[in-house]
Enzyme design. Structure first.
Site, PDB file in Angstrom:
ATOM      1  N   HIS B 148       0.848  -1.207   0.000  1.00 37.77           N
ATOM      2  CA  HIS B 148       0.000   0.000   0.000  1.00 37.77           C
ATOM      3  C   HIS B 148       0.880   1.253   0.000  1.00 37.77           C
ATOM      4  O   HIS B 148       0.644   2.198  -0.762  1.00 37.77           O
ATOM      5  CB  HIS B 148      -0.906  -0.021   1.231  1.00 37.77           C
ATOM      6  CG  HIS B 148      -1.729   1.213   1.439  1.00 37.77           C
ATOM      7  ND1 HIS B 148      -2.855   1.490   0.700  1.00 37.77           N
ATOM      8  CD2 HIS B 148      -1.585   2.246   2.301  1.00 37.77           C
ATOM      9  CE1 HIS B 148      -3.376   2.650   1.109  1.00 37.77           C
ATOM     10  NE2 HIS B 148      -2.623   3.124   2.080  1.00 37.77           N
ATOM     11  N   GLU B 214      -9.094  -2.532   6.708  1.00 39.63           N
ATOM     12  CA  GLU B 214      -8.121  -2.660   7.788  1.00 39.63           C
ATOM     13  C   GLU B 214      -8.610  -3.647   8.843  1.00 39.63           C
ATOM     14  O   GLU B 214      -9.803  -3.913   8.964  1.00 39.63           O
ATOM     15  CB  GLU B 214      -7.892  -1.301   8.487  1.00 39.63           C
ATOM     16  CG  GLU B 214      -7.533  -0.167   7.535  1.00 39.63           C
ATOM     17  CD  GLU B 214      -6.998   1.068   8.234  1.00 39.63           C
ATOM     18  OE1 GLU B 214      -6.699   0.992   9.449  1.00 39.63           O
ATOM     19  OE2 GLU B 214      -6.893   2.116   7.571  1.00 39.63           O
ATOM     20  N   THR B 372      -4.333   0.156   5.603  1.00 40.25           N
ATOM     21  CA  THR B 372      -4.892  -0.600   4.489  1.00 40.25           C
ATOM     22  C   THR B 372      -4.057  -1.852   4.224  1.00 40.25           C
ATOM     23  O   THR B 372      -2.859  -1.771   4.017  1.00 40.25           O
ATOM     24  CB  THR B 372      -4.904   0.290   3.231  1.00 40.25           C
ATOM     25  OG1 THR B 372      -5.477   1.539   3.586  1.00 40.25           O
ATOM     26  CG2 THR B 372      -5.697  -0.345   2.120  1.00 40.25           C
TER      27      THR B 372
END
Lengths: 450, 450
Positions: B148, B214, B372
Site C-alpha cells: 500500500h 483494515e 490498508t
C-alpha cells in the site's frame, strides 16, 4: 452573542484580598473553572485570588438559590469533572459565575455566611491538587501561526516555506488525548527512534526536546454527527480557554513523521488547569488581524461577521525558562518568549467551523490547540527551535548557560494575560512542566544500519 | 501466554443450529463480544450463530456460578459498554467464554434451563441494533502494508516510494475517535476544500471517496503513563480485533495534508461491532512473514520471541462492492479485494510496543488500526485508489459500470475469515457502509483564487 459580559464590572472588588492584587490572575472578574483533588476526592471549583470555591461544598451550602440556573449549574459541576456543566452551554455556567460574583464581592450581603463556611467552601489553591478540568474525548492541534510555519519551512529548505493550503484552511492534526496532563510535575524525557549526528538510526532517550506555547479552546456543547457548526455559531460552542504546552521531541518527530506527528508529541502535553471562560474573556475581544490584500479571500463557511469583528483577543502570552543551575543559584526564571494572540492567522471560531465542515462531531470536553503562537519579532518566537534558528544560534542565559534544546531539569512556565483599558486584567494561571531524565527501561541505545 | 485456547474444541457443536453452519461467522468456537440496544436499553452480549447472549440477562439468570470469574466478568459487562470487562484482562473474559461454551454446547446439561429463558437471554442479532462495543479513548491508525505504501509513493512520483522510517518503525497517525461508528447505515459524503480539475481550490461535496480495508486491535488493560509495554507483554494488552473501514475523502486529504490526515478521514470510520477475542484467534496464530534479508534488523524493543513465532494470523480479508444499479437489478455485490493479514510488515504487538515506547499510555478501549491491508497481487489491493492505479484503470463491474471512486449509493462490505486445518473457521461479521449524498448545508461550491 453578548459582546460584554455582565459580570465584568471593573469597579467590583472581592472581600478575598488576594483577588484584588493588581497582578492577580483570578480577580472577581475572571472566576475560571477547574477540577482538583481534595482529601482524596475528585471535585470541581472556581478560582478566586489564591482560593478556590469548592462547587460540591457550594451546592450543599444553601448559598445558591434552589432551582435557579446557578443551582442547576452547581449540581452539574458537583461530580469529578466539568463535562456535564460544559455541555449545558454558557447560560448555566454564566449564571453560576454571576451568583459567585455576588457572594464574593466586597459588599456581599452573604459575606459573613460564606466566611462561616470558609473551611469547606474556600480551600487555598496551594492546598489542593489540580487535575485536568474535564474528560477529553479528542484533542486536535492546529498550525495557525504563519510565522511559526514559515520559519519551519525555511529550516527545511523549502522553496515555498508555507504549505499551499495554509491560507485556505487552518491546518491541523489529531493529537493524543490520553497523554494530556494538568500543569505541574515532571515531563519524562521519552525514548524513541531518531537519526543521530552520524545519520545512524538509533533508539534511546530523545534529544532535541522542545516546548510549544499554545492557547487551547475547550468545547462546551458539541454538534451532532454529520452536522457542521456554522461560523456564526462557532463561538457559542467554545466554553473557554487554557494554556497548552505541546512538548515535542523533535528528534523523534523528524524521523517518524510521514502521516504527521505521533510519538514525537504523544509522550506528554501540559494544560493549564483553569478554564478561563469565553464569557470572562468577552471584554477582551478584538478584531483579528486582517488578512493581507493578496491573500485568497475567505471561503463563506469560514467568514462570519461577529468573528471578523471580535474573533481575536487582547491576549499576551509568555514562556519562562529556568534551569537546575539557575535554581541552584537562587536565580529566577528567564523570560524567553513574549507573544500575542494576534500572531494567529486563523481564529478559534474558524478552527471550529473548519473542523466540523466535513460533519465531524466535536464533543463536550474536546480540546483544540492553536499551534505554536510565534510572531514575526524575534522575542515572539514561541519554541526553542525558532528561538535558536533551528539550533544555529544557541539561546544564551544570564548565567552563561546555552541551550539548543531542553535539558533534564529545565522547567518551562507558560502564562498569559488579557488586558484592555477600562477592564480588569485577567490571567490564566500557569502551565508548568520540568523535564525529568528518561527512564532506564528499554533504554539501550542500539544502532542499526541507516 | 497460551498458544491454543482451551475453548477451541473443533468437535464441539452448539444446540443453536445457526452456529453450526459451515460458513457461520460465530460458531461456538468464536463467541465474540459486542454492545447493542434492545428495547431502548444499552447492553452488551456475546454472539452465537444468529443470536446474541444478552449479558445482563445472563447475570440475572442464575446460570453462571455466583462468585466465579465468569460471574465477575458478567457483572462487569452488564453496563452499556464492554470497557469494564476489557480492563480486567483475558482471565475474566476467557472464563465467561468458557462458561458460555458449556451452556451452549449441544450436550449442555443446562440446555433446557437456558431455552426456558431464551426470550430474555438469546435475542436474534437481526432484532437488536449493534453499537460500538466500547467507549474509545483514542484511535490510532497505522501504515503497515509495504505494498500500500509503495504504490502510493509511486502515484506521487517519489523517487523512493517507501518513506525512510517504514522498515524501522510502524508509521502511524492519531485518528479521530468521535467519528467512529459501528457498521451499518449511511456514510455521509463530506464537504471539504480540494483542488478541482482546473487546479482551483473549491469547497463542496468531496469527490474521490475511497474505502480502506483494515483490521483493528482493541486494547484491554492499558499501561501506566510513562511506562512502555515490552514487546513480550504486548499481546496480553490486546483484548481482540474488529474490521475497520477507514473511509477517506482523497480530494480533501491531498489538499489539507501537511501534518497528516485530518478532515479527509474524520467524517466517518466504520468498525465491525463484534470484538473477536485474541483468545478465539489463538488457534489461528502463525509466524509473521519474515523480514527480507537486506531489511534493517529489528530494534530490541520491537523484537519478541513469541511475536516472531506467533505474531501473525491465518486471516483472509475481503471487500465487496455493490452499487444502486446492481441492487436495482437484483444483482449481488462484487468482490473487489481478496487479501491476507500476511501483507502487514509489522505485527500488532509491534504496534503496541512502538506506540508506548515513548511512555504514551494506551487505555482500555483504545483502537489501533493496521492501515490498508494491501498485498502485492492485484487482487489484494485494499482500496479503490490502488484498484484503479490511482484512477488510471477504472474498476469495471459486471454490469458495465465503472468506478474510479465511490459514488453515492455505493456500498462496501468488509469481511474476514480465520481458517486453519484442524480448527473450526471463524469470522468477524460484516463492516458495512453505504455512501449517502452530501447534505445541502454549507454546500455552496465557491471558488477562490488558487
Amino acid at each position: 452573542m453578548t459582546a460584554l459580559n455582565f459580570t465584568h464590572d471593573p469597579v467590583r472588588r472581592s472581600w478575598i484580598e488576594s483577588a484584588n492584587l493588581p497582578d492577580a490572575d483570578f480577580p472577581i472578574q475572571n472566576l475560571p473553572f477547574g477540577a482538583f483533588e481534595r482529601n482524596g476526592e475528585a471535585r470541581t471549583g472556581v478560582a478566586i485570588g489564591e482560593h478556590v470555591v469548592d462547587l460540591r461544598a457550594l451546592r450543599d451550602s444553601g448559598l445558591v438559590e434552589a432551582g435557579s440556573d446557578a443551582a442547576l449549574a452547581c449540581e452539574a459541576a458537583s461530580g469529578a469533572t466539568l463535562n456535564r456543566l460544559m455541555a449545558m452551554g454558557p447560560r448555566y455556567s454564566g449564571a453560576l459565575r454571576a451568583a459567585l460574583s455576588e457572594l464574593l464581592k466586597s459588599d456581599a450581603p452573604q459575606r459573613a455566611n460564606v466566611q462561616r463556611q470558609a473551611e469547606a467552601l474556600l480551600p487555598r489553591i496551594d492546598e489542593i491538587a489540580l487535575r485536568l478540568p474535564c474528560e477529553v474525548g479528542d484533542y486536535s492541534d492546529f498550525l495557525t501561526s504563519l510565522h511559526h510555519t514559515e520559519r519551519h519551512g525555511r529550516y527545511k529548505g523549502l522553496a515555498d516555506p508555507l504549505p499551499p493550503a495554509f491560507k485556505s484552511l487552518p491546518i491541523a492534526y489529531h493529537g493524543r488525548a490520553s497523554s494530556l496532563r494538568a500543569s505541574g510535575g515532571e515531563v519524562r524525557r521519552p525514548h524513541g527512534q531518531y537519526r543521530d549526528a552520524s545519520g545512524q538510526i538509533v533508539f534511546g532517550p530523545a534529544p532535541a526536546l522542545d516546548f510549544e506555547l499554545e492557547l487551547a479552546a475547550w468545547i462546551g456543547h458539541g454538534n451532532a454527527f454529520t452536522q457542521p457548526i456554522p461560523i456564526d455559531a462557532a463561538h457559542e460552542h467554545i466554553f473557554g480557554y487554557s494554556l497548552l504546552n505541546d512538548w515535542s521531541a523533535k528528534s523523534i518527530q523528524w524521523f517518524e513523521q510521514v502521516l504527521g506527528p505521533f510519538l514525537g508529541k504523544s509522550f506528554h502535553s501540559s494544560v493549564s488547569p483553569w478554564i478561563v471562560t469565553a464569557e470572562a474573556l468577552a471584554p477582551f475581544r478584538k478584531a483579528p488581524v486582517p488578512r493581507a490584500q493578496d491573500d485568497p479571500p475567505l471561503m463563506p463557511h469560514l467568514r462570519g461577521a461577529f468573528d471578523q469583528q471580535q474573533g481575536g483577543l487582547h491576549l499576551a502570552l509568555y514562556a519562562d525558562l529556568s534551569t537546575s543551575r539557575l535554581r541552584d543559584a537562587g536565580a529566577g526564571p528567564v523570560r524567553i518568549t513574549r507573544t500575542h494572540l494576534d500572531n494567529l492567522y486563523w481564529t478559534f471560531a474558524q478552527m471550529v467551523a473548519h473542523h466540523t465542515s466535513n460533519g465531524c462531531d466535536l464533543r463536550t470536553g474536546d480540546l483544540l490547540g492553536s499551534g505554536t503562537i510565534s510572531g514575526a519579532d524575534d522575542a515572539a518566537r514561541a519554541c526553542i527551535t525558532e528561538l535558536t534558528n533551528a539550533g544555529k544560534d544557541p539561546l544564551r542565559l544570564p548565567n552563561g548557560e546555552t541551550r539548543t534544546a531542553l535539558e533534564d531539569g529545565d522547567e518551562i512556565v507558560l502564562s498569559a494575560r488579557a488586558t484592555k483599558s477600562g477592564a480588569v486584567s485577567i490571567g490564566f494561571g500557569e502551565c508548568r512542566g520540568r523535564i525529568a531524565p528518561a527512564l532506564a527501561v528499554a533504554g539501550r541505545r542500539e544502532e542499526i544500519a541507516a
